[in-house]
Scaffold this motif. Structure first.
Motif, PDB file in Angstrom:
ATOM      1  N   PRO A 390       0.829  -1.270  -0.042  1.00 21.08           N
ATOM      2  CA  PRO A 390       0.045  -0.061  -0.091  1.00 21.08           C
ATOM      3  C   PRO A 390       0.902   1.351   0.159  1.00 21.08           C
ATOM      4  N   THR A 391       0.262   2.439  -0.511  1.00 11.50           N
ATOM      5  CA  THR A 391       0.993   3.652  -0.528  1.00 11.50           C
ATOM      6  C   THR A 391       0.949   4.334   0.792  1.00 11.50           C
ATOM      7  N   MET A 392       1.973   5.222   0.964  1.00 15.92           N
ATOM      8  CA  MET A 392       2.333   5.802   2.091  1.00 15.92           C
ATOM      9  C   MET A 392       2.064   7.307   2.101  1.00 15.92           C
ATOM     10  N   HIS A 393       1.003   7.914   2.656  1.00 16.85           N
ATOM     11  CA  HIS A 393       0.666   9.412   2.163  1.00 16.85           C
ATOM     12  C   HIS A 393       0.775   9.825   0.908  1.00 16.85           C
ATOM     13  N   HIS A 394       0.014   8.916   0.126  1.00 15.66           N
ATOM     14  CA  HIS A 394      -0.149   9.102  -1.355  1.00 15.66           C
ATOM     15  C   HIS A 394       1.237   8.904  -2.160  1.00 15.66           C
ATOM     16  N   ARG A 395       2.289   8.232  -1.374  1.00 16.35           N
ATOM     17  CA  ARG A 395       3.400   8.052  -2.236  1.00 16.35           C
ATOM     18  C   ARG A 395       3.648   6.559  -2.135  1.00 16.35           C
ATOM     19  N   PRO A 396       4.074   6.173  -3.448  1.00 20.47           N
ATOM     20  CA  PRO A 396       3.979   4.661  -3.912  1.00 20.47           C
ATOM     21  C   PRO A 396       5.278   4.071  -2.964  1.00 20.47           C
ATOM     22  N   ILE A 397       5.198   2.903  -2.508  1.00 17.01           N
ATOM     23  CA  ILE A 397       6.250   2.088  -1.780  1.00 17.01           C
ATOM     24  C   ILE A 397       6.916   1.167  -2.953  1.00 17.01           C
ATOM     25  N   ARG A 398       8.152   1.247  -3.180  1.00 13.30           N
ATOM     26  CA  ARG A 398       8.540   0.319  -4.034  1.00 13.30           C
ATOM     27  C   ARG A 398       9.633  -0.626  -3.452  1.00 13.30           C
ATOM     28  N   LEU A 399       9.365  -2.100  -3.621  1.00  9.50           N
ATOM     29  CA  LEU A 399      10.334  -2.999  -3.161  1.00  9.50           C
ATOM     30  C   LEU A 399      11.093  -3.505  -4.251  1.00  9.50           C
ATOM     31  N   TYR A 400      12.266  -3.363  -4.279  1.00 10.83           N
ATOM     32  CA  TYR A 400      13.409  -3.772  -5.420  1.00 10.83           C
ATOM     33  C   TYR A 400      13.693  -5.124  -5.467  1.00 10.83           C
ATOM     34  N   TYR A 401      14.257  -5.652  -4.299  1.00  8.65           N
ATOM     35  CA  TYR A 401      14.636  -6.948  -4.238  1.00  8.65           C
ATOM     36  C   TYR A 401      14.824  -7.445  -2.897  1.00  8.65           C
ATOM     37  N   ILE A 402      14.681  -8.955  -2.857  1.00  8.11           N
ATOM     38  CA  ILE A 402      15.105  -9.513  -1.296  1.00  8.11           C
ATOM     39  C   ILE A 402      16.164 -10.661  -1.553  1.00  8.11           C
ATOM     40  N   VAL A 413      16.569  -9.637   3.872  1.00  8.67           N
ATOM     41  CA  VAL A 413      16.626  -8.067   3.809  1.00  8.67           C
ATOM     42  C   VAL A 413      15.989  -7.742   2.349  1.00  8.67           C
ATOM     43  N   VAL A 414      14.881  -6.702   2.719  1.00 10.76           N
ATOM     44  CA  VAL A 414      14.319  -6.310   1.465  1.00 10.76           C
ATOM     45  C   VAL A 414      14.556  -4.827   1.016  1.00 10.76           C
ATOM     46  N   MET A 415      15.187  -4.378  -0.006  1.00 12.91           N
ATOM     47  CA  MET A 415      15.461  -3.224  -0.362  1.00 12.91           C
ATOM     48  C   MET A 415      14.301  -2.382  -0.843  1.00 12.91           C
ATOM     49  N   ALA A 416      14.072  -1.237  -0.247  1.00 18.00           N
ATOM     50  CA  ALA A 416      12.948  -0.375  -0.634  1.00 18.00           C
ATOM     51  C   ALA A 416      13.335   1.004  -0.695  1.00 18.00           C
ATOM     52  N   ASN A 417      12.448   1.828  -1.338  1.00 20.40           N
ATOM     53  CA  ASN A 417      12.510   3.274  -1.504  1.00 20.40           C
ATOM     54  C   ASN A 417      12.394   3.922  -0.161  1.00 20.40           C
ATOM     55  N   GLY A 421       8.227   3.052   5.724  1.00 18.56           N
ATOM     56  CA  GLY A 421       6.985   3.446   5.242  1.00 18.56           C
ATOM     57  C   GLY A 421       5.960   2.032   4.671  1.00 18.56           C
ATOM     58  N   VAL A 422       6.651   0.907   4.993  1.00 17.52           N
ATOM     59  CA  VAL A 422       5.997  -0.248   4.745  1.00 17.52           C
ATOM     60  C   VAL A 422       5.289  -0.745   6.001  1.00 17.52           C
ATOM     61  N   HIS A 423       3.814  -0.832   5.723  1.00 18.46           N
ATOM     62  CA  HIS A 423       2.740  -0.967   6.852  1.00 18.46           C
ATOM     63  C   HIS A 423       3.158  -2.411   7.523  1.00 18.46           C
ATOM     64  N   ARG A 450      15.406  -2.041   3.953  1.00 13.28           N
ATOM     65  CA  ARG A 450      16.358  -0.927   4.085  1.00 13.28           C
ATOM     66  C   ARG A 450      16.308  -0.292   2.623  1.00 13.28           C
ATOM     67  N   GLY A 451      16.909   0.824   3.034  1.00 11.86           N
ATOM     68  CA  GLY A 451      16.829   1.869   1.765  1.00 11.86           C
ATOM     69  C   GLY A 451      17.826   1.622   0.969  1.00 11.86           C
ATOM     70  N   LYS A 452      17.883   2.210  -0.264  1.00 10.06           N
ATOM     71  CA  LYS A 452      19.132   2.109  -1.135  1.00 10.06           C
ATOM     72  C   LYS A 452      20.065   3.256  -0.693  1.00 10.06           C
ATOM     73  N   LYS A 453      21.254   3.261  -0.736  1.00 14.57           N
ATOM     74  CA  LYS A 453      22.274   4.336  -0.281  1.00 14.57           C
ATOM     75  C   LYS A 453      22.297   5.413  -1.495  1.00 14.57           C
TER      76      LYS A 453
END
Length: 458
Positions: A390-402, A413-417, A421-423, A450-453
């Motif tokens: 689901p989105t967070m504050h109308h911003r899309p949540i992107r999960l890149y890889y695990i 570990v899941v890399m996310a933007n 914000g992952v509920h 985790r977020g991408k550096k």
């Protein structure tokens, strides 16, 4: 003792089976546990100024002049006691004598020989083993002469020591080393031998379970709650599988534990045992029913990332309908660990033990299982396609890889933007999907986001 040797001493006793055994014996409250802790170099046995506190043989690795051996701390020896617990201590001493290569007999330097001392000397004469007699609590040289009264028992030599202050310990270690059998070439221990902590409230049947697995009365068994005071490690082999069993003191409700008393110390050791284990077997008395404290133990095992098996003991005392109700009740109370297998056993009669060991072996396998990154990501694409986050504050949540980072417990570990914000409901969904595809029954799993550096601009 060097730091390296201290690290070796923390390995569970029995991981190298060919080392000599040295037993510390004597009547209650002469300082055997204090001497045990002094020789081992760390606080292992419970020490309190109450006769009979050490009630089970306690094993630990120790060194003397470069020689490695296993030290056994026995319960107090009092043959005249009518207390069934003291009678159990007597049998524990006899079992330890059968196993050991050297005996250290401890007496009190400041008191004359007691009937229990005389009986102990008579028992040791029949043992046919090297015996070192020490008079403990001789805190200074002027107190050494008090120990001469023990020569009337036919003792040829006695060493005055103070286990509390370390006086005479060097001489004792030298004497132990001189009596140890010739060194045998030892194989390196299997570092991956699973450690199983047997945890539960008092009188849940933990010691009976160890006795079933070991084939001898390794633990004192008594109907009274709290008869297992120290946590004891035992190496066993069953159906070709080696396990290190840790039988711990029953964990009482906090309000019934005295902070400075024996039970309080036992609770701390039980918690430490969970820390040292790979798998926790939660023993629950089916007659008494599952309680809040059982849920706390299960929660502790989950938080520490330990595999968990729920053993509902004494089910032979219930009819089929009562068993079903108790199993349903247990699942209801422990609903936060639905992945933990539930096994019905009768530790006293040996029923369900094979099934329990099988579940432990399965849990160890799952606890150490690793999934390849390619397979994981093919699975993860299906999950995202089926149910995007689901989105967070109308911003899309992107999960890149695990990817799977570690095992024991399996951690992903899941890399996310936007990792924060992952509920939580979606995090739970991901965990459930991982279990549905890959199993992991009997072990907790972790999923970190985790977020991408961001790359620094040149």
């Amino acid at each position: 003792m060097s730091r390296r040797r201290r690290q070796h001493a923390r390995r569970p006793a029995g991981s190298i089976v060919n080392r000599p055994l040295v037993a510390i014996v004597g009547r209650p409250n002469v300082g055997k546990s204090t001497l045990f802790n002094r020789l081992v170099g760390q606080h292992v046995a419970i020490v309190e100024d109450i006769p009979g506190v050490t009630r089970d043989r306690h094993y630990a690795d120790a060194f003397a002049l470069g020689r490695e051996f296993v030290l056994i701390d026995t319960g107090g020896f009092d043959p005249d006691s009518d207390d069934p617990m003291k009678a159990g201590i007597t049998s524990q001493v006899r079992l330890a004598l059968e196993e050991c290569d050297v005996v250290v007999c401890v007496v009190g330097a400041m008191v004359d020989p007691m009937p229990a001392d005389r009986e102990a000397v008579a028992l040791l004469r029949d043992a046919g083993k090297p015996v070192i007699f020490v008079a403990n609590k001789a805190d200074s040289k002027p107190k050494d002469h008090y120990a001469v009264s023990y020569y009337e028992l036919g003792i040829s030599a006695i060493m005055p020591i103070s286990a509390l202050h370390g006086r005479g310990i060097g001489d004792l270690e030298e004497e132990i080393a001189n009596h140890l059998p010739e060194a045998v070439e030892l194989m390196e221990p299997e570092l991956d031998v699973p450690r199983v902590a047997i945890i539960g409230r008092p009188n849940a049947g933990k010691s009976s379970l160890v006795n079933q697995l070991c084939g001898e009365e390794r633990q004192l068994v008594d109907d009274r709650p709290g008869t297992t005071v120290d946590s004891v490690d035992t190496l066993v082999e069953r159906d070709g599988t080696r396990l290190i069993l840790i039988d711990t003191a029953g964990i009482r409700r906090k309000r019934s534990v005295k902070k400075q008393g024996v039970e309080g110390l036992s609770v701390l050791q039980a918690i430490r045992s969970i820390e040292r284990s790979h798998v926790v077997v939660l023993m629950i008395d089916a007659e008494a029913g599952v309680g809040e404290q059982d849920a706390k133990i299960a929660g502790l095992a989950h938080d520490r990332g330990r595999a968990l098996i729920i053993a509902l003991n004494k089910t032979d005392l219930l009819n089929r309908e009562a068993q079903k109700k108790m199993m349903d009740r247990t699942r209801e109370i422990l609903a936060f660990v639905p992945w933990a297998p539930l096994v019905t056993v009768s530790a006293l009669k040996g029923r369900g033990i094979t099934a329990l060991v099988g579940r432990v072996q399965d849990a160890v396998t799952e606890h150490r299982k690793r999934i390849g990154t390619g397979e994981l990501n093919r699975f993860f694409e299906e999950v995202l396609e089926k149910h995007p986050p689901p989105t967070m504050h109308h911003r899309p949540i992107r999960l890149y890889y695990i990817t799977q980072a570690t095992i024991g417990p399996p951690t992903f570990v899941v890399m996310a933007n936007e990792p924060n914000g992952v509920h939580f409901s979606y995090q739970r969904y991901v965990v459930n999907q991982i279990r549905k595809r890959f199993g992991f029954r009997g072990t907790p799993i972790r999923v970190r986001y985790r977020g991408k550096k961001k790359r620094e601009k040149k």
